[in-house]
Scaffold this motif. Structure first.
Motif, mmCIF file in Angstrom:
data_model
loop_
_atom_site.group_PDB
_atom_site.id
_atom_site.type_symbol
_atom_site.label_atom_id
_atom_site.label_comp_id
_atom_site.label_asym_id
_atom_site.label_seq_id
_atom_site.Cartn_x
_atom_site.Cartn_y
_atom_site.Cartn_z
ATOM 1 N N ASN A 1 9.820 63.505 31.367
ATOM 2 C CA ASN A 1 11.195 63.905 30.598
ATOM 3 C C ASN A 1 12.456 64.485 31.442
ATOM 4 O OD1 ASN A 1 10.337 66.420 30.884
ATOM 5 N ND2 ASN A 1 9.958 66.667 28.887
ATOM 6 N N ASN A 2 12.148 64.209 32.598
ATOM 7 C CA ASN A 2 12.972 64.857 33.553
ATOM 8 C C ASN A 2 13.318 63.793 34.616
ATOM 9 O OD1 ASN A 2 14.299 66.118 36.196
ATOM 10 N ND2 ASN A 2 13.534 68.057 35.409
ATOM 11 N N TYR A 3 14.559 63.204 34.561
ATOM 12 C CA TYR A 3 14.911 62.162 35.627
ATOM 13 C C TYR A 3 14.631 62.527 36.959
ATOM 14 C CZ TYR A 3 17.417 58.304 37.746
ATOM 15 O OH TYR A 3 17.823 57.310 38.358
ATOM 16 N N GLN A 4 15.021 63.541 37.319
ATOM 17 C CA GLN A 4 14.812 64.132 38.865
ATOM 18 C C GLN A 4 13.242 63.815 39.317
ATOM 19 O OE1 GLN A 4 16.361 68.124 38.567
ATOM 20 N NE2 GLN A 4 18.443 67.481 39.825
ATOM 21 N N GLN A 5 12.460 64.214 38.326
ATOM 22 C CA GLN A 5 10.999 63.970 38.632
ATOM 23 C C GLN A 5 10.754 62.639 39.083
ATOM 24 O OE1 GLN A 5 9.769 67.198 39.427
ATOM 25 N NE2 GLN A 5 8.012 66.844 38.085
ATOM 26 N N ILE A 6 11.254 61.792 38.317
ATOM 27 C CA ILE A 6 11.077 60.291 38.472
ATOM 28 C C ILE A 6 11.764 59.864 39.769
ATOM 29 C CG2 ILE A 6 11.712 57.961 37.688
ATOM 30 C CD1 ILE A 6 9.577 59.134 36.230
ATOM 31 N N SER A 7 12.750 60.405 40.073
ATOM 32 C CA SER A 7 13.319 60.024 41.491
ATOM 33 C C SER A 7 12.276 60.532 42.686
ATOM 34 C CB SER A 7 14.662 60.847 41.724
ATOM 35 O OG SER A 7 15.722 60.384 40.755
ATOM 36 N N LEU A 8 11.854 61.939 42.305
ATOM 37 C CA LEU A 8 10.761 62.289 43.154
ATOM 38 C C LEU A 8 9.765 61.409 43.366
ATOM 39 C CD1 LEU A 8 9.832 64.785 45.241
ATOM 40 C CD2 LEU A 8 8.728 66.030 42.815
ATOM 41 N N ALA A 9 9.291 60.898 42.401
ATOM 42 C CA ALA A 9 8.241 59.853 42.609
ATOM 43 C C ALA A 9 8.267 58.756 43.448
ATOM 44 C CB ALA A 9 7.799 59.331 40.980
ATOM 45 N N TYR A 10 9.552 58.352 43.458
ATOM 46 C CA TYR A 10 10.087 57.158 44.263
ATOM 47 C C TYR A 10 9.949 57.734 45.810
ATOM 48 C CZ TYR A 10 13.186 53.803 46.343
ATOM 49 O OH TYR A 10 13.566 52.792 47.313
ATOM 50 N N ASP A 11 10.601 58.859 46.022
ATOM 51 C CA ASP A 11 10.514 59.473 47.298
ATOM 52 C C ASP A 11 9.246 59.653 47.622
ATOM 53 O OD1 ASP A 11 13.329 59.580 47.456
ATOM 54 O OD2 ASP A 11 13.328 61.792 46.669
ATOM 55 N N LEU B 1 -1.795 59.934 48.191
ATOM 56 C CA LEU B 1 -0.599 59.579 47.348
ATOM 57 C C LEU B 1 -0.653 60.227 45.894
ATOM 58 C CD1 LEU B 1 1.822 57.933 46.546
ATOM 59 C CD2 LEU B 1 0.371 56.035 45.713
ATOM 60 N N ASP B 2 -2.125 60.050 45.457
ATOM 61 C CA ASP B 2 -2.441 60.874 44.061
ATOM 62 C C ASP B 2 -2.169 62.108 44.106
ATOM 63 O OD1 ASP B 2 -2.992 58.190 42.975
ATOM 64 O OD2 ASP B 2 -5.226 58.586 43.233
ATOM 65 N N LYS B 3 -2.770 62.659 45.268
ATOM 66 C CA LYS B 3 -2.557 64.265 45.331
ATOM 67 C C LYS B 3 -1.028 64.923 45.344
ATOM 68 C CE LYS B 3 -6.752 65.302 44.781
ATOM 69 N NZ LYS B 3 -7.358 65.967 43.596
ATOM 70 N N GLU B 4 -0.256 63.955 45.920
ATOM 71 C CA GLU B 4 1.061 64.405 46.092
ATOM 72 C C GLU B 4 1.888 64.238 44.684
ATOM 73 O OE1 GLU B 4 3.389 65.139 48.416
ATOM 74 O OE2 GLU B 4 1.751 65.891 49.542
ATOM 75 N N PHE B 5 1.412 63.157 43.950
ATOM 76 C CA PHE B 5 1.769 63.191 42.488
ATOM 77 C C PHE B 5 1.441 64.283 41.986
ATOM 78 C CE2 PHE B 5 1.711 58.135 42.670
ATOM 79 C CZ PHE B 5 3.022 58.311 42.926
ATOM 80 N N GLU B 6 0.357 64.565 41.926
ATOM 81 C CA GLU B 6 -0.483 65.852 41.139
ATOM 82 C C GLU B 6 0.192 67.305 41.539
ATOM 83 O OE1 GLU B 6 -4.505 65.977 41.846
ATOM 84 O OE2 GLU B 6 -4.931 64.375 40.387
ATOM 85 N N ARG B 7 0.613 67.409 42.633
ATOM 86 C CA ARG B 7 1.046 68.716 43.092
ATOM 87 C C ARG B 7 2.640 68.809 42.787
ATOM 88 N NH1 ARG B 7 -2.246 68.274 47.992
ATOM 89 N NH2 ARG B 7 -1.187 66.762 48.995
ATOM 90 N N SER B 8 3.292 67.522 42.631
ATOM 91 C CA SER B 8 4.637 67.711 42.245
ATOM 92 C C SER B 8 4.690 67.648 40.480
ATOM 93 C CB SER B 8 5.281 66.287 42.430
ATOM 94 O OG SER B 8 5.323 66.066 44.097
ATOM 95 N N GLY B 9 3.547 67.648 39.948
ATOM 96 C CA GLY B 9 3.715 67.712 38.374
ATOM 97 C C GLY B 9 3.982 66.467 37.768
#
Length: 292
Positions: free
Chosen positions: A279-289, A256-264
């Motif tokens: 500061n990007n809402y799409q990134q937060i949505s990606l975190a949920y995914d 899980l940690d590595k996925e977060f890191e790879r996604s920036g």
């Protein structure tokens, strides 16, 4: 049992900042000698708490005697489980630490070690409900602490720098400081907070055991056997209240940690509590995914 006694005897596991370094991990120190030292350490820790509890009672009793003529008699209590099995009693374990260490070392070396049946206690949670804490006999708690420290020493470099729980190089204060600095440097930010429900209770053993041979972790066959011995009485979940579970909790979240890191994503994870910001809402949505 009164809360004051519970306070002194039931303590959530914490990372030992300097425990077992040096002497405990010296290349020429046998397993038995290391066990003697850590059983001694665990026993003394509990003895100090008992003496602190006893001294607090005596101090309060002395104050009452000065204020009232017939104060209630001082009542010194011990945990119920001390009477169930003497290896819960730090006075007994400290006096027999060498014999106990010798027996356990032999069992670990021949692959027959298994912790004795622990006691469980329900601890109220601030948010409501309760948490089941497992209380192991002192020698088994010492084995757990020894192997936890050994595994952490060899593998902490593999964990994410944004994972702050159950380590001796990071803690919750570092997490708070890092989050505060990050958020102070932006004018607008989206923040998401996640808390996994019943995290320790729901860890899948098959998934956990698969991680032992993946992702570059250094876990030898003896360590695997000891870990499995602490999980033998359950098909899912890991016990709360023993040190070795702290290492396992970080292993199970490694991907899980590595996925977060790879996604920036910027994040801070403390066990099952995770704060993510961008500061990007799409990134937060990606975190949920990713978490889903």
């Amino acid at each position: 049992m009164p809360n004051v006694v519970t306070y002194f005897y039931v303590v959530a596991p914490v990372v030992a900042q300097h425990l077992l370094l040096g002497y405990f991990f010296g290349g020429d120190v046998s397993l038995e000698k290391r066990l003697v030292k850590i059983i001694e350490y665990e026993s003394k820790k509990l003895l100090q708490r008992y003496h602190a509890y006893h001294n607090a009672l005596e101090l309060e009793y002395s104050r009452k005697k000065k204020r009232i003529s017939n104060p209630a008699k001082k009542e010194i209590r011990t945990p119920d489980y001390w009477s169930i099995e003497k290896k819960f009693n730090p006075f007994y374990v400290y006096s027999k630490r060498r014999q106990i260490a010798h027996s356990i070392a032999n069992k670990i070396e021949n692959g027959t070690y298994a912790p004795n049946t622990p006691q469980t206690m329900e601890i109220p949670k601030i948010s409501g409900g309760s948490r089941t804490v497992t209380i192991y006999q002192i020698p088994d708690a010492a084995v757990s602490k020894l192997f936890y420290s050994q595994l952490l020493r060899k593998n902490r470099h593999r964990f994410s720098s944004f994972s702050y729980a159950y380590r001796n190089d990071r803690n919750v204060h570092f997490a708070i400081q890092d989050i505060a600095i990050e958020l102070s440097q932006v004018s607008r930010v989206f923040v998401a907070e996640f808390d996994f429900s019943k995290f320790f209770d729901s860890i899948d053993h098959n998934y956990l055991f698969e991680q032992f041979d993946q992702n570059g972790f250094l876990i030898n066959s003896r360590e695997k056997k000891v870990i499995q011995s602490f999980l033998h009485d359950r098909t899912v979940g890991i016990p709360q209240g023993t040190s070795i579970s702290l290492f396992l909790a970080n292993i199970v979240c490694w991907k899980l940690d590595k996925e977060f890191e790879r996604s920036g994503l910027k994040f801070a994870r403390y066990a099952d509590d995770t704060v993510i910001w961008s500061n990007n809402y799409q990134q937060i949505s990606l975190a949920y995914d990713i978490i889903t």
